[in-house]
Scaffold this active site. Structure first.
Site, PDB file in Angstrom:
ATOM      1  N   LEU A 178      17.671  76.788  43.103  1.00 10.87           N
ATOM      2  CA  LEU A 178      17.424  77.582  41.890  1.00 10.87           C
ATOM      3  C   LEU A 178      17.723  79.064  42.129  1.00 10.87           C
ATOM      4  O   LEU A 178      17.742  79.850  41.191  1.00 10.87           O
ATOM      5  CB  LEU A 178      15.946  77.461  41.491  1.00 10.87           C
ATOM      6  CG  LEU A 178      15.490  76.155  40.858  1.00 10.87           C
ATOM      7  CD1 LEU A 178      13.981  76.191  40.625  1.00 10.87           C
ATOM      8  CD2 LEU A 178      16.218  75.901  39.539  1.00 10.87           C
ATOM      9  N   LYS A 231      17.632  79.130  59.315  1.00 11.84           N
ATOM     10  CA  LYS A 231      16.597  80.166  59.300  1.00 11.84           C
ATOM     11  C   LYS A 231      16.233  80.687  60.690  1.00 11.84           C
ATOM     12  O   LYS A 231      15.858  81.840  60.829  1.00 11.84           O
ATOM     13  CB  LYS A 231      15.335  79.643  58.611  1.00 11.84           C
ATOM     14  CG  LYS A 231      15.456  79.603  57.081  1.00 11.84           C
ATOM     15  CD  LYS A 231      14.223  78.970  56.480  1.00 11.84           C
ATOM     16  CE  LYS A 231      13.642  79.836  55.395  1.00 11.84           C
ATOM     17  NZ  LYS A 231      12.546  79.193  54.673  1.00 11.84           N
ATOM     18  N   ASN A 237      14.594  84.458  56.102  1.00 14.34           N
ATOM     19  CA  ASN A 237      15.166  83.865  54.880  1.00 14.34           C
ATOM     20  C   ASN A 237      15.943  84.889  54.053  1.00 14.34           C
ATOM     21  O   ASN A 237      16.548  84.548  53.047  1.00 14.34           O
ATOM     22  CB  ASN A 237      14.093  83.187  54.012  1.00 14.34           C
ATOM     23  CG  ASN A 237      13.267  84.180  53.229  1.00 14.34           C
ATOM     24  OD1 ASN A 237      13.115  85.333  53.637  1.00 14.34           O
ATOM     25  ND2 ASN A 237      12.734  83.753  52.112  1.00 14.34           N
ATOM     26  N   GLY A 287       3.337  75.406  44.150  1.00 14.95           N
ATOM     27  CA  GLY A 287       4.239  76.267  44.907  1.00 14.95           C
ATOM     28  C   GLY A 287       5.263  77.040  44.086  1.00 14.95           C
ATOM     29  O   GLY A 287       6.095  77.755  44.656  1.00 14.95           O
ATOM     30  N   GLY A 309       7.782  75.016  59.071  1.00 20.71           N
ATOM     31  CA  GLY A 309       8.454  76.242  58.632  1.00 20.71           C
ATOM     32  C   GLY A 309       7.642  77.023  57.607  1.00 20.71           C
ATOM     33  O   GLY A 309       7.321  78.200  57.819  1.00 20.71           O
ATOM     34  N   ALA A 310       7.299  76.390  56.502  1.00 23.03           N
ATOM     35  CA  ALA A 310       6.565  77.078  55.431  1.00 23.03           C
ATOM     36  C   ALA A 310       5.182  77.484  55.935  1.00 23.03           C
ATOM     37  O   ALA A 310       4.729  78.616  55.701  1.00 23.03           O
ATOM     38  CB  ALA A 310       6.446  76.169  54.214  1.00 23.03           C
TER      39      ALA A 310
HETATM   40  P1  NAD Z   1       8.563  71.239  58.095  1.00 21.70           P
HETATM   41  O1  NAD Z   1       9.188  69.918  58.358  1.00 21.70           O
HETATM   42  O2  NAD Z   1       8.963  72.403  58.915  1.00 21.70           O
HETATM   43  O3  NAD Z   1       6.972  71.072  58.279  1.00 21.70           O
HETATM   44  C1  NAD Z   1       6.263  70.005  57.703  1.00 21.70           C
HETATM   45  C2  NAD Z   1       4.806  70.071  58.136  1.00 21.70           C
HETATM   46  O4  NAD Z   1       4.094  68.998  57.498  1.00 21.70           O
HETATM   47  C3  NAD Z   1       4.573  69.892  59.635  1.00 21.70           C
HETATM   48  O5  NAD Z   1       3.502  70.698  60.026  1.00 21.70           O
HETATM   49  C4  NAD Z   1       4.224  68.405  59.748  1.00 21.70           C
HETATM   50  O6  NAD Z   1       3.413  68.140  60.869  1.00 21.70           O
HETATM   51  C5  NAD Z   1       3.450  68.188  58.469  1.00 21.70           C
HETATM   52  N1  NAD Z   1       3.481  66.813  57.982  1.00 21.70           N
HETATM   53  C6  NAD Z   1       4.582  66.073  57.706  1.00 21.70           C
HETATM   54  N2  NAD Z   1       4.228  64.851  57.260  1.00 21.70           N
HETATM   55  C7  NAD Z   1       2.874  64.823  57.256  1.00 21.70           C
HETATM   56  C8  NAD Z   1       1.914  63.847  56.908  1.00 21.70           C
HETATM   57  N3  NAD Z   1       2.276  62.634  56.469  1.00 21.70           N
HETATM   58  N4  NAD Z   1       0.607  64.172  57.006  1.00 21.70           N
HETATM   59  C9  NAD Z   1       0.218  65.374  57.453  1.00 21.70           C
HETATM   60  N5  NAD Z   1       1.101  66.351  57.786  1.00 21.70           N
HETATM   61  C10 NAD Z   1       2.392  66.071  57.702  1.00 21.70           C
HETATM   62  O7  NAD Z   1       8.778  71.509  56.569  1.00 21.70           O
HETATM   63  P2  NAD Z   1       8.709  72.940  55.808  1.00 21.70           P
HETATM   64  O8  NAD Z   1      10.034  73.553  55.808  1.00 21.70           O
HETATM   65  O9  NAD Z   1       7.546  73.694  56.353  1.00 21.70           O
HETATM   66  O10 NAD Z   1       8.408  72.472  54.321  1.00 21.70           O
HETATM   67  C11 NAD Z   1       7.153  71.939  53.949  1.00 21.70           C
HETATM   68  C12 NAD Z   1       7.036  71.906  52.433  1.00 21.70           C
HETATM   69  O11 NAD Z   1       6.998  73.228  51.932  1.00 21.70           O
HETATM   70  C13 NAD Z   1       8.196  71.209  51.729  1.00 21.70           C
HETATM   71  O12 NAD Z   1       7.670  70.388  50.712  1.00 21.70           O
HETATM   72  C14 NAD Z   1       8.958  72.356  51.101  1.00 21.70           C
HETATM   73  O13 NAD Z   1       9.610  71.977  49.917  1.00 21.70           O
HETATM   74  C15 NAD Z   1       7.836  73.306  50.800  1.00 21.70           C
HETATM   75  N6  NAD Z   1       8.274  74.716  50.674  1.00 21.70           N
HETATM   76  C16 NAD Z   1       7.958  75.362  49.539  1.00 21.70           C
HETATM   77  C17 NAD Z   1       8.334  76.681  49.380  1.00 21.70           C
HETATM   78  C18 NAD Z   1       7.999  77.406  48.109  1.00 21.70           C
HETATM   79  O14 NAD Z   1       8.567  78.471  47.885  1.00 21.70           O
HETATM   80  N7  NAD Z   1       7.091  76.904  47.297  1.00 21.70           N
HETATM   81  C19 NAD Z   1       9.044  77.346  50.400  1.00 21.70           C
HETATM   82  C20 NAD Z   1       9.340  76.640  51.578  1.00 21.70           C
HETATM   83  C21 NAD Z   1       8.956  75.320  51.702  1.00 21.70           C
END
Ligand code: NAD
Length: 293
Positions: free
Chosen positions: A23, A73, A94, A260, A138-139
């Site tokens: 987006l 990133k 980012n 989010g 990451g987030a």
């Molecule tokens: P990532 O893969 O780096 O991290 C995922 C995290 O979730 C890890 O800590 C992992 O251990 C945990 N996890 C995964 N499956 C799990 C489960 N079944 N139970 C418990 N914990 C679990 O991913 P990321 O890049 O940090 O993204 C995470 C989320 O954040 C995504 O849904 C992404 O779309 C969202 N996000 C949103 C924004 C926003 O602006 N709103 C920005 C970045 C990321």
């Protein structure tokens, strides 16, 4: 759009892959048009393989700035000239600003500031609070570091024992070393500790992505006793708008159950400010991006 593009138009890029669904181009181009700024924002399909050439291209073409998403990133860090203090602590970028268009590239991370601004817009202050978080990926890292920089008293991260656990431990160590916030990491399998931590917290942040496809039927909180009217529940997921967690929290009386979208909007607004020096017209962008769905 073609009416406003000229020989003077400044380019902002977005380098990531996959990226066509993003987006961000719409967000930034609508904001440029609304404010009459002579910029254009384009997405480029760039993975780790092409990254070094793409960064050379930013310098060679005088591209004014760039957003950076997965998988670049972290990989972009050694290719930049300078990092903001938050980007340095998070270990990811980012947003890249080409300072004065002269090829000096400064990396920033706006995911954390975006999340903090989203909470603020909902009337939630993190200062001196105890926060429980799930997710140290990451987030989660960006949010945790910014929350600590913004004066959170205690940050308790819970993560499953997967590869992100070690990353979460690094984040906790960095927070304890570089900020006044007390950070801890606990295995999410310890549900008693998780429950106790939530009971002592004013804010719960789910930074995992659980609640989004393919985990849309999952929530990390399923016990109604863990929800209170004064517990702020914040989920980083924005698609769907209402995750199972947020629905559950609302049904059991949480007054603030925040998705989010705000984080997404404000990470963009913070980047926009870094690129242009101007405030993004966020109410307008919110209407353009989100009300049409
Ligand atoms: P990532 O893969 O780096 O991290 C995922 C995290 O979730 C890890 O800590 C992992 O251990 C945990 N996890 C995964 N499956 C799990 C489960 N079944 N139970 C418990 N914990 C679990 O991913 P990321 O890049 O940090 O993204 C995470 C989320 O954040 C995504 O849904 C992404 O779309 C969202 N996000 C949103 C924004 C926003 O602006 N709103 C920005 C970045 C990321």
């Amino acid at each position: 759009m073609t009416e406003r593009l000229s020989g003077h138009t400044l380019l902002i890029s977005l380098i990531a892959t996959p990226i066509r669904h993003s987006l961000s181009p719409k967000m930034h181009n609508e904001a440029f048009a609304k404010l009459g700024l002579d910029y254009a924002y384009l997405a480029f399909e760039v993975g780790n393989q092409e990254l070094a050439d793409a960064v050379k291209g930013i310098r060679a073409l005088g591209i004014r700035g760039s957003n950076v998403s997965m998988p670049n990133k972290q990989a972009i860090l050694p290719l930049l000239d300078e990092l903001s203090p938050a980007a340095q602590l998070v270990g990811a970028v980012n947003t890249v600003v080409n300072q004065d268009g002269k090829g000096h590239l400064v990396g920033h991370i706006t995911d954390g500031t975006g999340a903090m601004r989203a909470l603020k817009e909902e009337g939630v202050s993190v200062k001196d609070q105890i926060i429980t978080m799930t997710g140290g990926g990451g987030a989660g890292t960006a949010i945790a570091i910014q929350a600590a920089l913004d004066g959170v008293k205690e940050l308790r991260i819970f993560n499953i024992k997967d590869p992100s656990y070690a990353n979460a431990q690094e984040t906790v160590d960095k927070i304890n070393q570089h900020t006044d916030c007390l950070a801890t990491l606990t295995d999410l399998a310890d549900q008693e500790a998780f429950k106790k931590s939530i009971a002592e917290s004013s804010i719960y942040i789910d930074g995992t992505g659980v609640g989004m496809k393919p985990l849309e039927n999952l929530s990390l909180i399923n016990d109604p006793e863990m929800i209170r009217p004064d517990l702020v529940v914040f989920d980083v997921v924005y698609s769907p708008r209402e995750t199972k967690l947020l629905k559950f929290a609302k049904e059991h009386g949480a007054k603030k159950a925040i998705n989010g979208l705000g984080m997404m909007l404000y990470q963009g607004a913070e980047a926009f400010k870094l690129f242009t020096g101007e405030e993004m017209p966020v109410d307008y962008i919110k209407a353009v991006l989100f009300d049409e769905e």
